[in-house]
Scaffold this motif. Structure first.
Motif, PDB file in Angstrom:
ATOM      1  N   UNK A 120      27.522  50.061  93.783  1.00 30.06           N
ATOM      2  CA  UNK A 120      26.449  50.248  92.801  1.00 30.06           C
ATOM      3  C   UNK A 120      25.860  48.899  92.396  1.00 30.06           C
ATOM      4  N   UNK A 121      26.724  47.916  92.193  1.00 28.56           N
ATOM      5  CA  UNK A 121      26.259  46.579  91.823  1.00 28.56           C
ATOM      6  C   UNK A 121      25.397  45.983  92.930  1.00 28.56           C
ATOM      7  N   UNK A 122      25.851  46.141  94.176  1.00 28.95           N
ATOM      8  CA  UNK A 122      25.116  45.574  95.306  1.00 28.95           C
ATOM      9  C   UNK A 122      23.741  46.223  95.435  1.00 28.95           C
ATOM     10  N   UNK A 123      23.694  47.553  95.293  1.00 30.29           N
ATOM     11  CA  UNK A 123      22.425  48.278  95.462  1.00 30.29           C
ATOM     12  C   UNK A 123      21.389  47.839  94.438  1.00 30.29           C
ATOM     13  N   UNK A 124      21.834  47.623  93.205  1.00 30.08           N
ATOM     14  CA  UNK A 124      20.891  47.303  92.131  1.00 30.08           C
ATOM     15  C   UNK A 124      20.842  45.810  91.808  1.00 30.08           C
ATOM     16  N   UNK A 125      21.462  44.996  92.653  1.00 26.54           N
ATOM     17  CA  UNK A 125      21.479  43.552  92.392  1.00 26.54           C
ATOM     18  C   UNK A 125      20.079  42.971  92.512  1.00 26.54           C
ATOM     19  N   UNK A 126      19.745  41.983  91.692  1.00 31.40           N
ATOM     20  CA  UNK A 126      18.423  41.350  91.763  1.00 31.40           C
ATOM     21  C   UNK A 126      18.289  40.459  92.985  1.00 31.40           C
ATOM     22  N   UNK A 270      13.902  45.466  85.627  1.00 33.92           N
ATOM     23  CA  UNK A 270      13.662  46.481  84.610  1.00 33.92           C
ATOM     24  C   UNK A 270      14.976  46.948  83.997  1.00 33.92           C
ATOM     25  N   UNK A 271      14.858  47.682  82.891  1.00 34.01           N
ATOM     26  CA  UNK A 271      16.039  48.123  82.154  1.00 34.01           C
ATOM     27  C   UNK A 271      16.918  49.049  82.986  1.00 34.01           C
ATOM     28  N   UNK A 276      22.105  50.053  85.558  1.00 23.79           N
ATOM     29  CA  UNK A 276      22.876  50.464  86.732  1.00 23.79           C
ATOM     30  C   UNK A 276      23.937  49.422  87.073  1.00 23.79           C
ATOM     31  N   UNK A 277      23.576  48.145  86.954  1.00 23.46           N
ATOM     32  CA  UNK A 277      24.549  47.086  87.222  1.00 23.46           C
ATOM     33  C   UNK A 277      25.691  47.130  86.218  1.00 23.46           C
ATOM     34  N   UNK A 278      25.361  47.369  84.949  1.00 23.06           N
ATOM     35  CA  UNK A 278      26.401  47.457  83.924  1.00 23.06           C
ATOM     36  C   UNK A 278      27.320  48.644  84.197  1.00 23.06           C
ATOM     37  N   UNK A 279      26.733  49.768  84.618  1.00 26.28           N
ATOM     38  CA  UNK A 279      27.546  50.942  84.974  1.00 26.28           C
ATOM     39  C   UNK A 279      28.469  50.620  86.155  1.00 26.28           C
ATOM     40  N   UNK A 280      27.954  49.821  87.084  1.00 30.73           N
ATOM     41  CA  UNK A 280      28.786  49.401  88.203  1.00 30.73           C
ATOM     42  C   UNK A 280      29.990  48.604  87.739  1.00 30.73           C
ATOM     43  N   UNK A 281      29.778  47.691  86.778  1.00 30.46           N
ATOM     44  CA  UNK A 281      30.882  46.913  86.220  1.00 30.46           C
ATOM     45  C   UNK A 281      31.911  47.829  85.556  1.00 30.46           C
ATOM     46  N   UNK A 282      31.426  48.804  84.779  1.00 29.72           N
ATOM     47  CA  UNK A 282      32.331  49.719  84.084  1.00 29.72           C
ATOM     48  C   UNK A 282      33.136  50.537  85.077  1.00 29.72           C
ATOM     49  N   UNK A 283      32.495  50.928  86.175  1.00 28.60           N
ATOM     50  CA  UNK A 283      33.194  51.697  87.213  1.00 28.60           C
ATOM     51  C   UNK A 283      34.307  50.875  87.838  1.00 28.60           C
ATOM     52  N   UNK A 284      34.010  49.621  88.154  1.00 25.91           N
ATOM     53  CA  UNK A 284      35.032  48.741  88.732  1.00 25.91           C
ATOM     54  C   UNK A 284      36.177  48.532  87.748  1.00 25.91           C
ATOM     55  N   UNK A 285      35.846  48.321  86.482  1.00 28.67           N
ATOM     56  CA  UNK A 285      36.873  48.144  85.459  1.00 28.67           C
ATOM     57  C   UNK A 285      37.749  49.379  85.340  1.00 28.67           C
ATOM     58  N   UNK A 286      37.126  50.562  85.426  1.00 30.94           N
ATOM     59  CA  UNK A 286      37.893  51.810  85.360  1.00 30.94           C
ATOM     60  C   UNK A 286      38.891  51.903  86.510  1.00 30.94           C
ATOM     61  N   UNK A 287      38.457  51.501  87.702  1.00 29.42           N
ATOM     62  CA  UNK A 287      39.359  51.508  88.846  1.00 29.42           C
ATOM     63  C   UNK A 287      40.551  50.602  88.631  1.00 29.42           C
ATOM     64  N   UNK A 288      40.308  49.456  88.014  1.00 31.08           N
ATOM     65  CA  UNK A 288      41.401  48.525  87.740  1.00 31.08           C
ATOM     66  C   UNK A 288      42.385  49.102  86.731  1.00 31.08           C
ATOM     67  N   UNK A 289      41.871  49.782  85.714  1.00 31.74           N
ATOM     68  CA  UNK A 289      42.743  50.406  84.711  1.00 31.74           C
ATOM     69  C   UNK A 289      43.618  51.468  85.361  1.00 31.74           C
TER      70      UNK A 289
END
Length: 334
Positions: A120-126, A270-271, A276-289
């Motif tokens: 998700x991060x890669x897809x929406x990366x600037x 854009x917002x 989407x990038x922030x959601x990607x971070x949260x998803x990765x963090x969830x996997x780590x938890x």
């Protein structure tokens, strides 16, 4: 049809993750052997320097880091850095088979979740902003916002080393990996500057004469040495299945934060893309938890079952038995 530069960077980044993921396991096995023969690295020992397997892991890691370095030359950091998630899968699978560090089913879900978040991060990366000289990077590095980030990072590292490491280093994985990740974020921006300098030099615009190039090189060397030292301690103290994903999440998060501040990656986005990038971070963090929650979970023995180990050469399991026979004469009085 030639291969694009982004494709070259993608291939190098994937190869880098494979090498680095493998290096965790090789170094872990080397550290375990060295710890059995001398003082463990987690308590300040350096006997692992005499262990060939540890050096094999070190060489593998160096190859991976070189591939990662070259990947930054061809592709933007927002593409290269998240692909480090592949090292999680490599290290977790190898640890399961080679180190007997059991990877639970939910641990597999955690690994997959980390990968999904990274995608998700890669897809929406600037898109990366074009930079034409090391001097332009120096201007970005000396802007007030990034100087504040550097000061905060160095202050946190100092606090972790001086205050938290002696008290919690052996019990809290965030101490060692926090130091690695904080220094790693500074490593990446320095590596990026060096990579741009090399690329421009190869294109005929020499950057060797600029003192900024050598400054970034010095910073990168110092940060890499610090990272390796504390990564060794983390690997010697905690499960490799846990070290790899936690290090990845912390390192990637701090690296992208540093890149956003220094290179203003989010300017012009854009917002929706930022969200989407922030959601990607949260998803990765969830996997780590999830990985952390399933760490080293072993099924409890069935009730009513007792297993006796006698001198390591005989074993008897009792279930609803009244007597256990000792089969080693060492336990019998003359």
């Amino acid at each position: 049809m030639g291969v694009t530069e982004n494709t070259k960077g993608l291939i190098l980044a994937m190869a880098s993750s494979a090498f680095i993921g493998s290096s965790f396991i090789l170094k872990k096995k080397g550290l375990k052997r060295a710890g059995a023969a001398g003082t463990r690295a987690g308590v300040g020992g350096y006997t692992y320097l005499l262990e060939p397997l540890w050096w094999a892991g070190m060489i593998t890691m160096i190859v991976g880091e070189v591939a990662n370095f070259v990947a930054y030359v061809y592709a933007p950091a927002v593409l290269v850095t998240p692909l480090g998630a592949l090292s999680i899968i490599v290290s977790a699978v190898l640890a399961h088979f080679l180190l007997k560090e059991r990877l639970q089913k939910m641990g597999i879900v955690g690994c997959v979740t980390c990968i999904v978040g990274s995608v998700v991060i890669v897809i929406h990366a600037p898109q990366e902003h074009a930079l034409n000289s090391v001097q332009e990077i120096w201007t970005l590095a000396t802007q007030p916002a990034f100087l504040i980030y550097v000061a905060a990072t160095l202050s946190l590292v100092l606090a972790l080393i001086v205050h938290f490491e002696p008290r919690y280093g052996l019990t809290n994985i965030l101490v060692y990996l926090g130091i690695c990740s904080l220094m790693g974020s500074l490593t990446v921006v320095s590596i990026k500057a060096i990579g741009i300098a090399i690329k421009l030099t190869l294109e005929g615009v020499s950057q060797i004469a600029y003192p900024q190039t050598w400054f970034f090189l010095t910073v990168a060397v110092i940060c890499v040495v610090t990272q390796l030292n504390y990564l060794n301690k983390a690997l010697d103290t905690f499960s490799a299945t846990l070290v790899a994903p936690v290090y990845y999440v912390m390192f990637t998060t701090l690296t992208i934060i540093a890149s956003v501040i220094m290179f203003k990656d989010w300017s012009g986005q854009n917002a929706s893309s930022i969200a989407s990038e922030i959601c990607g971070f949260i998803t990765v963090l969830s996997g780590t938890i999830i990985l952390h929650a399933t760490r080293d979970q072993e099924p409890p023995p069935p009730q009513g079952t007792v297993t006796w180990y006698i001198s390591g050469d005989s074993m008897k399991a009792s279930e609803n038995e009244d007597l256990i026979a000792l089969r080693n004469s060492d336990f019998l009085e003359p």
